[in-house]
Design an enzyme around this catalytic site. Structure first.
Site, PDB file in Angstrom:
ATOM      1  CG  ASP A   2      49.284  61.370  81.981  1.00  0.00           C
ATOM      2  OD1 ASP A   2      49.385  62.232  81.089  1.00  0.00           O
ATOM      3  OD2 ASP A   2      48.944  61.639  83.151  1.00  0.00           O
ATOM      4  CB  SER A  55      49.458  53.641  78.228  1.00  0.00           C
ATOM      5  OG  SER A  55      48.757  54.774  77.762  1.00  0.00           O
ATOM      6  NE  ARG A  56      49.727  56.525  85.882  1.00  0.00           N
ATOM      7  CZ  ARG A  56      50.077  57.024  87.053  1.00  0.00           C
ATOM      8  NH1 ARG A  56      49.230  57.744  87.735  1.00  0.00           N
ATOM      9  NH2 ARG A  56      51.283  56.837  87.549  1.00  0.00           N
ATOM     10  CB  VAL A  57      45.852  57.644  77.809  1.00  0.00           C
ATOM     11  CG1 VAL A  57      44.905  57.881  76.643  1.00  0.00           C
ATOM     12  CG2 VAL A  57      46.226  58.959  78.461  1.00  0.00           C
TER      13      VAL A  57
END
Lengths: 119, 506
Positions: free
Chosen positions: B343, B368-370
């Protein structure tokens, strides 16, 4: 040697009574290379192993006990062996499956259990 | 110490069931022993992944099922295993015994202690191979997993339950980032659960692992850390199993509703070990001689990092896999595989490292895909502006090298960018609390460091932090609420910094 060919020559090594034909084995083994001979012998051993059933007991079985086991495993050549190390009980080896019903195995299992549970 | 009465009652209980205690075992015969892989005939009932018992106390795992034979990988040295030795199935799939007593311990993937202490008492057997939690059992990642590293917590925030890859060449500080993340977990933030850490060194030098253990002990981080080690001298089978053993232990704590941080150091060596095993097992070789299921090796491992919903315990496993590249080549086979699974990624670059920027994180290409969902309101409100200023700085940085005259606005952006880059430098083993990170960021983004020379910035922010922590504890408390930094907080901060700067000598 290809598996199909090996299977054919192994089948040809047995007589109609499903017993190993010594003459046939001698003829066949004369045509094989050393590596092929090794595979051939291994295949014959595997088949012989499947035909036999080994019963290890801690004491000599009575004729009635022998008959009972032979009836249970009809179609197999039952071989009885005495192994005092079992302490009590029986171990039956059917090709690659072993049925363990003896006191030695139980005691080994208890020892392993105690080692795991306590320091 | 077991009492004799206990032994006797145990024996009596076992012997009572003696006559009905039937056990059928599958027994095979070793045909060949090559490079830690046995070919065994028989074992017609063996399952894939089943453990087998070998002579001399050795153990193995079934990894290939052929028509007449079975291939077993040895989990220990196989020099004593000979042709004709018997091999028995156990009926058990590969598992590791996990309990709370493992905290602070160093073990191998089979659960054998490596730290010289006694084996941990019987806990729960956790399977090494397990299907990851489904979609319905999960919930979105929304709780921060703080590493204590400013650049990461501000710009590339990690959440609990996320998979964030750390990628870079050798010697750039990948393990240092991971170790700092572990050390930082000793500061349990208000309103959050403690984090249990599992560190899995794969194929590392024993001296390196010993160094890391020593550092964790010094920082009192071993109290909540478990190390599952498969060193360079261990068989490839153990190196292959180590990450799965680590995540199995992590799942033990996950099932109790706890949060876990697991670090795989590193998956490149893990892939090498699996390649070695596959080639010896006779599986077809694909690209770069890796087997065809090399992607699945890592995808099924990393999918077990999860954030469970409250109905399923509310626990989480956060994974920080590490990948070593060669010459910064992130387009190689294994790096691209793992990048597509995780992620987000934290890129460490050698140019930055050599220029003195340490940790050498390239925040421009790290992702950071979050994202901000894993940040508190406080950090979100101060870091957002900084990200924009840093992006502007990167665009303008090339012009600065020309030495041409630049307009004041451009100069200002360049100076601001240099100061932001400077505050991101952080000593190793010095993770910071969120409050200290916010203070550093606010000092620069609100312009209070614009008149401080770049080479003095580090000393400036260090002394400012010490000053605030010593004299303005109420202000620190305002930063712990997690709420957005409002104008009144900014005004108070301005007063504090102005007063501090009067006594600060450049």
């Amino acid at each position: 040697m290809k598996k199909k060919v090996l299977k054919k020559i192994v089948t040809a090594s047995y007589s109609k009574k499903n017993e190993l034909d010594k003459e046939q084995v001698d003829i066949i083994s004369g045509y094989l290379t050393r590596r092929e001979l090794r595979d051939y012998i291994r295949a014959l051993k595997q088949i012989e192993k499947k035909k036999h059933l080994f019963v290890d007991m801690s004491f000599s079985p009575t004729p009635e006990q022998e008959d009972l086991l032979r009836k249970q495993f009809s179609g197999k050549d039952v071989v009885f062996q005495v192994d005092p190390d079992l302490l009590l009980g029986v171990r039956i080896t059917d090709n690659d499956i072993v049925y363990d019903m003896n006191l030695q195995r139980t005691l080994d299992a208890i020892e392993e259990f105690i080692e795991q549970q306590y320091d | 110490m077991i009492k004799s009465d206990e032994i006797i009652s145990l024996l009596e209980h076992r012997l009572r069931d003696f006559s009905s205690d039937l056990k059928a075992q599958n027994v095979g015969v070793v045909e060949t022993n090559n490079d830690g892989v046995l070919r065994v005939s028989g074992l017609s009932q063996a399952m894939m992944g089943e453990m087998v018992d070998l002579p001399h106390g050795a153990q193995g795992v079934v990894l290939n099922l052929a028509e007449d034979t079975v291939s077993v990988i040895l989990l220990s040295s196989g020099t004593q295993i000979r042709e004709g030795d018997s091999v028995k199935t156990t009926g058990r799939l590969l598992s590791i015994n996990a309990s709370d007593q493992l905290l602070g311990r160093v073990i191998n993937p089979l659960g054998t202690p490596l730290d010289g202490k006694a084996k941990a008492k019987q806990g729960k057997d956790m399977p090494l191979e397990k299907i990851a939690a489904g979609v319905i059992e999960r919930e979105p990642v929304d709780t921060p997993m703080r590493t204590g590293i400013k650049a990461i917590d501000a710009m590339i925030p990690i959440g609990r339950g996320q998979r964030e890859l750390i990628i870079g060449d050798r010697g750039l500080g990948k393990t240092a980032v991971a170790v700092d993340a572990i050390i930082n977990q000793k500061h349990v933030q208000k309103g959050t659960k403690r984090v249990v850490c599992v560190y899995v060194p794969v194929g590392q030098k024993q001296s390196t692992v010993a160094q890391i253990i020593g550092r964790l002990q010094e920082e009192n981080a071993m109290d909540y850390t478990i190390i599952v080690a498969a060193n360079a001298s261990d068989p490839a089978s153990l190196q292959y199993l180590a990450p799965y053993a680590g995540v199995a232990i992590a799942e033990y704590f996950l099932e109790k509703g706890e949060d876990v941080l697991i670090i795989y150091d590193d998956l490149t060596k893990h892939a090498w070990a699996y390649r070695q095993l596959s080639l010896v097992l006779g599986r077809p070789a694909g690209r770069e001689a890796y087997p065809g299921d090399i992607f699945y090796l890592h995808s099924r491992l990393l999918e077990r990092a999860v954030k469970l919903n409250e109905k399923n315990g509310g626990g989480s496993i956060t994974a920080l896999p590490i990948i070593e590249t060669q010459a910064n080549d992130i387009s190689a086979y294994i790096p691209t595989n793992v990048i597509s699974i995780t992620d987000g990624q934290i890129f460490l670059e050698s140019d930055l490292f050599n220029a003195g920027v340490r940790p050498a994180i390239n925040v421009g290409i790290s992702v950071s895909r979050v994202g901000t969902a894993a940040q508190t309101g406080t950090m979100k409100s101060v870091a957002g502006k900084m990200k924009l200023e840093l992006a502007q700085f990167r665009e303008l940085a090339a012009f600065a090298q020309f030495g041409s005259e630049l307009d004041p606005e451009t100069q200002k952006q360049l100076e601001r960018g240099r100061r932001i880059t400077e505050i991101f430098k952080q000593p190793q083993y010095r993770p910071m609390t969120e409050q200290d990170e916010v203070i550093d960021i606010m000092a620069v983004t609100l312009g209070f460091a614009d008149d401080i020379p770049v080479d003095v910035i580090q000393r400036f922010i260090l002394e400012l932090r010490e000053h605030i922590n010593r004299n303005n504890k109420k202000f620190i408390e305002k930063l712990t609420t997690g709420e957005k930094v409002n104008d009144s907080v900014k005004e108070e901060f301005e007063k504090i910094v102005t007063a501090f700067k009067k006594g600060f000598k450049v």
